[in-house]
Design a protein around this motif. Structure first.
Motif, PDB file in Angstrom:
ATOM      1  N   HIS A 301       0.823  -1.208   0.000  1.00 58.13           N
ATOM      2  CA  HIS A 301       0.000   0.000   0.000  1.00 58.13           C
ATOM      3  C   HIS A 301       0.863   1.268   0.000  1.00 58.13           C
ATOM      4  O   HIS A 301       0.575   2.233   0.702  1.00 58.13           O
ATOM      5  N   ARG A 302       1.910   1.267  -0.830  1.00 55.21           N
ATOM      6  CA  ARG A 302       2.790   2.431  -0.944  1.00 55.21           C
ATOM      7  C   ARG A 302       2.851   2.908  -2.391  1.00 55.21           C
ATOM      8  O   ARG A 302       3.909   3.254  -2.904  1.00 55.21           O
ATOM      9  N   VAL A 303       1.704   2.939  -3.055  1.00 60.23           N
ATOM     10  CA  VAL A 303       1.653   3.358  -4.460  1.00 60.23           C
ATOM     11  C   VAL A 303       0.549   4.384  -4.651  1.00 60.23           C
ATOM     12  O   VAL A 303      -0.569   4.213  -4.148  1.00 60.23           O
ATOM     13  N   ALA A 304       0.873   5.449  -5.374  1.00 59.99           N
ATOM     14  CA  ALA A 304      -0.116   6.413  -5.839  1.00 59.99           C
ATOM     15  C   ALA A 304      -0.244   6.255  -7.347  1.00 59.99           C
ATOM     16  O   ALA A 304       0.751   6.003  -8.031  1.00 59.99           O
ATOM     17  N   ALA A 320       9.469   8.117  -4.008  1.00 61.59           N
ATOM     18  CA  ALA A 320      10.733   7.372  -4.025  1.00 61.59           C
ATOM     19  C   ALA A 320      11.099   6.941  -5.436  1.00 61.59           C
ATOM     20  O   ALA A 320      12.271   6.950  -5.811  1.00 61.59           O
ATOM     21  N   HIS A 321      10.098   6.552  -6.233  1.00 61.57           N
ATOM     22  CA  HIS A 321      10.375   6.025  -7.582  1.00 61.57           C
ATOM     23  C   HIS A 321       9.152   6.303  -8.448  1.00 61.57           C
ATOM     24  O   HIS A 321       8.058   5.812  -8.165  1.00 61.57           O
ATOM     25  N   LEU A 322       9.350   7.104  -9.481  1.00 63.17           N
ATOM     26  CA  LEU A 322       8.277   7.457 -10.399  1.00 63.17           C
ATOM     27  C   LEU A 322       8.361   6.598 -11.647  1.00 63.17           C
ATOM     28  O   LEU A 322       9.431   6.463 -12.242  1.00 63.17           O
ATOM     29  N   LEU A 323       7.236   6.024 -12.060  1.00 67.86           N
ATOM     30  CA  LEU A 323       7.151   5.272 -13.307  1.00 67.86           C
ATOM     31  C   LEU A 323       6.173   5.999 -14.224  1.00 67.86           C
ATOM     32  O   LEU A 323       5.057   6.356 -13.810  1.00 67.86           O
ATOM     33  N   VAL A 324       6.587   6.237 -15.479  1.00 69.91           N
ATOM     34  CA  VAL A 324       5.776   6.988 -16.429  1.00 69.91           C
ATOM     35  C   VAL A 324       5.841   6.290 -17.781  1.00 69.91           C
ATOM     36  O   VAL A 324       6.909   5.842 -18.201  1.00 69.91           O
ATOM     37  N   GLU A 325       4.714   6.217 -18.482  1.00 71.17           N
ATOM     38  CA  GLU A 325       4.725   5.675 -19.834  1.00 71.17           C
ATOM     39  C   GLU A 325       5.458   6.641 -20.770  1.00 71.17           C
ATOM     40  O   GLU A 325       5.335   7.861 -20.647  1.00 71.17           O
ATOM     41  N   GLU A 326       6.201   6.089 -21.706  1.00 71.83           N
ATOM     42  CA  GLU A 326       7.117   6.858 -22.551  1.00 71.83           C
ATOM     43  C   GLU A 326       6.474   8.066 -23.226  1.00 71.83           C
ATOM     44  O   GLU A 326       7.044   9.152 -23.243  1.00 71.83           O
ATOM     45  N   SER A 327       5.311   7.910 -23.804  1.00 69.37           N
ATOM     46  CA  SER A 327       4.726   8.988 -24.604  1.00 69.37           C
ATOM     47  C   SER A 327       3.679   9.791 -23.846  1.00 69.37           C
ATOM     48  O   SER A 327       2.921  10.557 -24.447  1.00 69.37           O
ATOM     49  N   LEU A 389       3.483   6.247  -8.718  1.00 70.02           N
ATOM     50  CA  LEU A 389       4.536   6.709  -7.829  1.00 70.02           C
ATOM     51  C   LEU A 389       4.679   5.758  -6.647  1.00 70.02           C
ATOM     52  O   LEU A 389       3.711   5.518  -5.921  1.00 70.02           O
ATOM     53  N   ILE A 390       5.872   5.185  -6.491  1.00 66.64           N
ATOM     54  CA  ILE A 390       6.171   4.383  -5.289  1.00 66.64           C
ATOM     55  C   ILE A 390       6.551   5.358  -4.188  1.00 66.64           C
ATOM     56  O   ILE A 390       7.447   6.198  -4.357  1.00 66.64           O
TER      57      ILE A 390
END
Length: 393
Positions: A301-304, A320-327, A389-390
């Motif tokens: 439960h550490r994700v937005a 702490a760690h952002l994940l984003v789709e390339e486009s 976002l983690i």
């Protein structure tokens, strides 16, 4: 660490006067990581940001020199009109940014150009993503676009092992520039190398030769460690099997990939062609690891997820760690402490602020706070609204 104004496509520039510019050697001078860019600060007021879209091919690129001249004229006008800037300071800052612009080869650009200047310093960045044309005079630099651009780019070291000589290349996507600092390129000059082995050396000349080789590759590993400490990146090593084995004994960090073969005479284009599949495999592995990390954090439960929630928590310093789709790009309204899609401007309360790309804003926020940023393939975050976002806590 000192940075210099260079003409390399890869580098940021920084100089403190003309003498330093003359001292610059060819290569990737002034390497800066995403986190370095996000925390870049001007030397004082005024901080000038000049951003301009550029074009790779004619006929569109024929207008780029004219547009740059017009933006420089606007920069001079803004500085001279600012009553808070003494005339001599305005002149000096303008001269810095104009001279930096004069050293940019507009025939060798990507999708955008960024120039930043403040008293005594100037920075240059060529971008692979488009930017909105503008000149800003403020207390800080407008760096959101360059941070997001740097986060999207894949930087790496390519070490080509050889006795005559071993070369190190700074890679940024398909662009490679040879490094000529920290002793690179290395040539094996001693016994067992260019001088050969002494004729009267005992009964085990091969053992002597091997030890000389080990020392040679030990020196290379030490130098690469120093370079990588300034700008940590994945390391790809190319060379014949014997050299790969010697280097593996001396290099104690992770190797992103090895490419057996003789590449002594290969130039940057040939090297990237050889490395392309290895780079693709490494980046695919990085994305898989990031997505697995996201799944683990989800279970805790550490994700937005979704741009409004991610933007809000990133502003709180929890990323702490952002994940984003390339486009993924998205304009949005900022209204107080909340973010709304561009088509949903709040109808009540004070007017909001429209930002052209809130995704890039989030990338900059997370990078400023020493968080990681990973771009993943389109569709990878479909259930998370294309961005996740983690959280630190």
């Amino acid at each position: 660490m000192r940075f210099h104004l260079v003409r390399s496509r890869l580098a940021w520039g920084f100089h403190l006067g003309r003498a330093s510019r003359r001292a610059v050697a060819a290569g990737d001078g002034g390497r800066m990581t995403v986190k370095d860019l996000a925390t870049l600060t001007p030397s004082g007021y005024p901080a000038v940001s000049l951003l301009m879209p550029t074009h790779r091919t004619p006929p569109a690129n024929q207008q780029d020199p004219i547009r740059l001249r017009n933006l420089l004229t606007e920069t001079r006008r803004r500085l001279e009109a600012d009553e808070a800037v003494p005339h001599d300071v305005a002149t000096a800052v303008y001269d810095e940014i104009a001279e930096a612009a004069a050293h940019v080869d507009l025939r060798q650009v990507g999708e955008g150009l960024a120039l930043f200047a403040s008293p005594g310093q100037v920075h240059v960045r060529l971008l692979d993503t488009p930017v909105n044309e503008r000149v800003v005079v403020a207390e800080t630099y407008e760096i959101r676009d360059v941070v997001a651009d740097a986060a999207r780019r894949h930087r790496y070291w390519a070490l080509v092992l050889s006795e005559q000589p071993t070369r190190l290349w700074s890679g940024d996507g398909a662009n490679l520039v040879e490094v000529t600092t920290h002793g690179f390129p290395f040539t094996h000059e001693g016994p067992g190398g260019a001088l050969g082995l002494p004729r009267d050396y005992g009964q085990r000349p091969s053992a002597h030769r091997d030890e000389r080789h080990r020392q040679f590759f030990r020196d290379i590993a030490t130098a690469l460690t120093q370079v990588d400490a300034l700008d940590t990146r994945p390391v790809f090593v190319l060379g014949v099997d014997r050299y790969l084995a010697f280097f593996a004994e001396e290099w104690h960090a992770q190797i992103a990939g090895t490419v057996p073969g003789n590449y002594d005479r290969s130039g940057p284009h040939e090297l990237h062609k050889v490395l392309a599949s290895h780079l693709a495999a490494y980046h695919a592995f990085e994305q898989i690891a990031a997505l697995e990390h996201l799944d683990v954090a989800r279970g805790a439960h550490r994700v937005a997820a979704g741009l409004p929630e991610v933007w809000q928590l990133a502003r709180q310093g929890r990323g702490a760690h952002l994940l984003v789709e390339e486009s993924y790009h998205s304009p949005a309204w900022i209204h107080g402490d909340h973010l709304h899609p561009a088509e949903q401007q709040p109808s009540q309360g004070p007017a909001g602020t429209l930002v052209d790309d809130a995704v890039d804003d989030v990338v900059e926020l997370v990078a400023r706070q020493s968080g990681e940023v990973t771009f993943v393939g389109d569709g990878s975050l479909a259930t998370d609204g294309r961005i996740a976002l983690i959280l630190r806590y």
